[in-house]
Design a protein around this motif. Structure first.
Motif, PDB file in Angstrom:
ATOM      1  N   THR A  18       0.817  -1.240  -0.038  1.00 60.21           N
ATOM      2  CA  THR A  18       0.091  -0.059   0.017  1.00 60.21           C
ATOM      3  C   THR A  18       0.747   1.109   0.142  1.00 60.21           C
ATOM      4  OG1 THR A  18       0.054  -0.038   2.266  1.00 60.21           O
ATOM      5  CG2 THR A  18      -1.854  -1.124   1.197  1.00 60.21           C
ATOM      6  N   ALA A  19       0.454   2.392  -0.153  1.00 56.80           N
ATOM      7  CA  ALA A  19       0.972   3.518  -0.351  1.00 56.80           C
ATOM      8  C   ALA A  19       1.623   3.872   0.984  1.00 56.80           C
ATOM      9  CB  ALA A  19       0.192   4.598  -0.568  1.00 56.80           C
ATOM     10  N   ARG A  20       2.799   4.738   1.053  1.00 56.98           N
ATOM     11  CA  ARG A  20       3.496   5.017   2.325  1.00 56.98           C
ATOM     12  C   ARG A  20       2.791   6.094   2.888  1.00 56.98           C
ATOM     13  NH1 ARG A  20       9.120   4.969  -0.816  1.00 56.98           N
ATOM     14  NH2 ARG A  20       7.894   5.819  -2.364  1.00 56.98           N
ATOM     15  N   THR A  21       3.089   6.282   4.167  1.00 55.40           N
ATOM     16  CA  THR A  21       2.371   7.221   5.190  1.00 55.40           C
ATOM     17  C   THR A  21       3.281   8.297   5.493  1.00 55.40           C
ATOM     18  OG1 THR A  21       2.594   5.766   6.983  1.00 55.40           O
ATOM     19  CG2 THR A  21       0.442   5.687   5.879  1.00 55.40           C
ATOM     20  N   ASP A  22       4.625   8.070   5.377  1.00 56.02           N
ATOM     21  CA  ASP A  22       5.409   8.759   5.714  1.00 56.02           C
ATOM     22  C   ASP A  22       5.445  10.020   4.591  1.00 56.02           C
ATOM     23  OD1 ASP A  22       8.491   8.731   3.841  1.00 56.02           O
ATOM     24  OD2 ASP A  22       7.321   6.970   4.072  1.00 56.02           O
ATOM     25  N   PRO A  23       5.665  11.433   4.811  1.00 57.14           N
ATOM     26  CA  PRO A  23       5.631  12.516   4.096  1.00 57.14           C
ATOM     27  C   PRO A  23       6.454  12.347   2.897  1.00 57.14           C
ATOM     28  CG  PRO A  23       5.441  13.482   6.269  1.00 57.14           C
ATOM     29  CD  PRO A  23       5.792  12.057   6.295  1.00 57.14           C
ATOM     30  N   ALA A  24       7.522  12.102   2.930  1.00 60.22           N
ATOM     31  CA  ALA A  24       8.350  11.958   1.763  1.00 60.22           C
ATOM     32  C   ALA A  24       7.973  10.721   0.666  1.00 60.22           C
ATOM     33  CB  ALA A  24       9.788  11.960   1.990  1.00 60.22           C
ATOM     34  N   GLY A  25       7.726   9.639   1.515  1.00 58.71           N
ATOM     35  CA  GLY A  25       7.374   8.687   0.868  1.00 58.71           C
ATOM     36  C   GLY A  25       5.907   8.700  -0.018  1.00 58.71           C
ATOM     37  N   ARG A  45      -6.414  12.036  -1.900  1.00 55.75           N
ATOM     38  CA  ARG A  45      -6.987  10.657  -1.818  1.00 55.75           C
ATOM     39  C   ARG A  45      -5.871  10.102  -1.048  1.00 55.75           C
ATOM     40  NH1 ARG A  45      -8.562   8.496  -7.554  1.00 55.75           N
ATOM     41  NH2 ARG A  45     -10.366   9.878  -7.876  1.00 55.75           N
ATOM     42  N   MET A  46      -4.618  10.273  -1.319  1.00 51.67           N
ATOM     43  CA  MET A  46      -3.413   9.105  -0.509  1.00 51.67           C
ATOM     44  C   MET A  46      -3.389   9.880   0.991  1.00 51.67           C
ATOM     45  SD  MET A  46       0.084   7.996  -2.194  1.00 51.67           S
ATOM     46  CE  MET A  46      -0.596   7.324  -3.581  1.00 51.67           C
ATOM     47  N   ALA A  47      -3.459  10.860   1.267  1.00 51.99           N
ATOM     48  CA  ALA A  47      -3.204  11.784   2.416  1.00 51.99           C
ATOM     49  C   ALA A  47      -4.250  11.076   3.081  1.00 51.99           C
ATOM     50  CB  ALA A  47      -3.151  12.870   2.260  1.00 51.99           C
ATOM     51  N   SER A  48      -5.422  10.940   2.694  1.00 48.79           N
ATOM     52  CA  SER A  48      -6.952  10.426   3.374  1.00 48.79           C
ATOM     53  C   SER A  48      -6.825   8.860   3.697  1.00 48.79           C
ATOM     54  CB  SER A  48      -7.984  10.740   2.899  1.00 48.79           C
ATOM     55  OG  SER A  48      -8.222  12.303   2.824  1.00 48.79           O
ATOM     56  N   TYR A  49      -6.368   8.266   2.584  1.00 49.67           N
ATOM     57  CA  TYR A  49      -6.388   6.608   2.845  1.00 49.67           C
ATOM     58  C   TYR A  49      -5.434   5.929   2.050  1.00 49.67           C
ATOM     59  CZ  TYR A  49      -9.596   7.960  -1.399  1.00 49.67           C
ATOM     60  OH  TYR A  49     -10.103   8.573  -2.031  1.00 49.67           O
ATOM     61  N   ALA A  50      -4.230   6.315   2.538  1.00 55.61           N
ATOM     62  CA  ALA A  50      -3.094   5.421   1.987  1.00 55.61           C
ATOM     63  C   ALA A  50      -3.111   3.996   1.648  1.00 55.61           C
ATOM     64  CB  ALA A  50      -1.854   5.993   2.618  1.00 55.61           C
ATOM     65  N   ASP A  51      -3.887   3.350   2.861  1.00 54.25           N
ATOM     66  CA  ASP A  51      -3.904   2.003   3.201  1.00 54.25           C
ATOM     67  C   ASP A  51      -4.916   1.457   1.943  1.00 54.25           C
ATOM     68  OD1 ASP A  51      -5.922   3.140   4.551  1.00 54.25           O
ATOM     69  OD2 ASP A  51      -5.908   1.496   5.786  1.00 54.25           O
ATOM     70  N   HIS A  52      -5.562   2.360   1.197  1.00 49.74           N
ATOM     71  CA  HIS A  52      -6.513   1.890   0.105  1.00 49.74           C
ATOM     72  C   HIS A  52      -5.856   2.161  -1.213  1.00 49.74           C
ATOM     73  CE1 HIS A  52      -9.616   0.583   2.804  1.00 49.74           C
ATOM     74  NE2 HIS A  52      -9.143   1.379   3.581  1.00 49.74           N
ATOM     75  N   PHE A  53      -4.840   2.393  -1.425  1.00 53.94           N
ATOM     76  CA  PHE A  53      -3.848   2.682  -2.490  1.00 53.94           C
ATOM     77  C   PHE A  53      -2.916   1.283  -2.727  1.00 53.94           C
ATOM     78  CE2 PHE A  53      -5.070   6.839  -2.975  1.00 53.94           C
ATOM     79  CZ  PHE A  53      -4.948   7.181  -4.304  1.00 53.94           C
ATOM     80  N   TRP A  54      -3.283   0.362  -3.463  1.00 49.80           N
ATOM     81  CA  TRP A  54      -2.437  -0.953  -3.657  1.00 49.80           C
ATOM     82  C   TRP A  54      -1.587  -0.595  -4.789  1.00 49.80           C
ATOM     83  CZ3 TRP A  54      -7.834  -0.748  -2.107  1.00 49.80           C
ATOM     84  CH2 TRP A  54      -7.740  -1.432  -0.823  1.00 49.80           C
ATOM     85  N   LEU A  55      -0.174  -0.745  -4.569  1.00 50.99           N
ATOM     86  CA  LEU A  55       0.637  -0.741  -5.823  1.00 50.99           C
ATOM     87  C   LEU A  55       1.478  -2.059  -6.014  1.00 50.99           C
ATOM     88  CD1 LEU A  55       2.176   2.439  -4.262  1.00 50.99           C
ATOM     89  CD2 LEU A  55       0.261   2.532  -5.723  1.00 50.99           C
ATOM     90  N   ILE A  56       1.674  -2.451  -7.123  1.00 54.17           N
ATOM     91  CA  ILE A  56       2.715  -3.454  -7.710  1.00 54.17           C
ATOM     92  C   ILE A  56       4.030  -2.482  -8.122  1.00 54.17           C
ATOM     93  CG2 ILE A  56       3.262  -5.380  -9.205  1.00 54.17           C
ATOM     94  CD1 ILE A  56       0.642  -6.187  -9.030  1.00 54.17           C
ATOM     95  N   GLU A  57       5.223  -2.788  -7.702  1.00 47.74           N
ATOM     96  CA  GLU A  57       6.334  -2.113  -8.214  1.00 47.74           C
ATOM     97  C   GLU A  57       7.344  -3.319  -8.541  1.00 47.74           C
ATOM     98  OE1 GLU A  57       7.019   0.723  -5.375  1.00 47.74           O
ATOM     99  OE2 GLU A  57       8.120  -0.673  -4.034  1.00 47.74           O
TER     100      GLU A  57
END
Length: 176
Positions: free
Chosen positions: A13-20, A50-62
């Motif tokens: 999921t998306a990172r929650t630290d500001p830089a990440g 969106r990411m600031a409000s719900y980062a854990d609802h952004f699923w990413l494959i890298e």
């Protein structure tokens, strides 16, 4: 880009630290911009909100180099149907919501056709199930109805959505 069996992929999921989070939002916005027409793609500002409000609802494959190959994002709500307002108003997110809405499924053009979106959607479905939600709702254009149907989504007909001035099918996968 050919994803071989030996290619190491990371689902997170998306990172929650500001830089990440800023880096994830920039990558997500860039992927949206190349996968969707301008009238359908979320703006960089909208993605960041969106990411600031719900980062854990952004699923990413890298890949192992950190290149974003695919993403799925959306908010949770107690509303049964996906509305156009949800796309722009991150405050509609309810962490305890019964329904996982899916706003976007995107795969980098060079990585398309290799099952990444399917793999990521299976992760989203299992996460939604684990959290005890009733199910998932998305809207899609005509040509994607069979793809989502193969994953268990049921076409409920044309949605009230007019996002990007297009006719959308609302599809639902009920879990509970």
């Amino acid at each position: 880009m050919d994803i071989s069996d030996s290619t190491i992929l990371h689902i997170r999921t998306a990172r929650t630290d500001p830089a990440g989070q800023a880096q994830d939002a920039a990558m997500a916005a860039a992927l949206e911009a190349i996968c969707f027409p301008p009238e359908q793609a979320a703006s960089p500002t909208t993605i960041a909100e969106r990411m600031a409000s719900y980062a854990d609802h952004f699923w990413l494959i890298e890949d192992e180099g950190g290149t974003l190959l695919a993403l799925v994002n959306g908010l949770c709500t107690n509303e049964r149907d996906l509305s156009d307002e949800m796309y722009e108003d991150a405050s509609m997110y309810d962490p305890d919501g019964a329904w996982q809405m899916i706003f976007g499924v995107a795969t980098a053009p060079a990585a398309q056709g290799q099952g990444l979106a399917t793999r990521l959607l299976h992760t989203v479905i299992e996460t939604t199930r684990t959290h005890g939600r009733q199910g998932l709702v998305l809207t899609c254009l005509d040509d994607l109805v069979p793809f989502y149907a193969r994953l268990g989504f049921v076409d409920e007909g044309l949605s009230a959505s007019n996002h990007g001035s297009m006719p959308w099918h609302q599809m639902r996968l009920t879990l509970a």
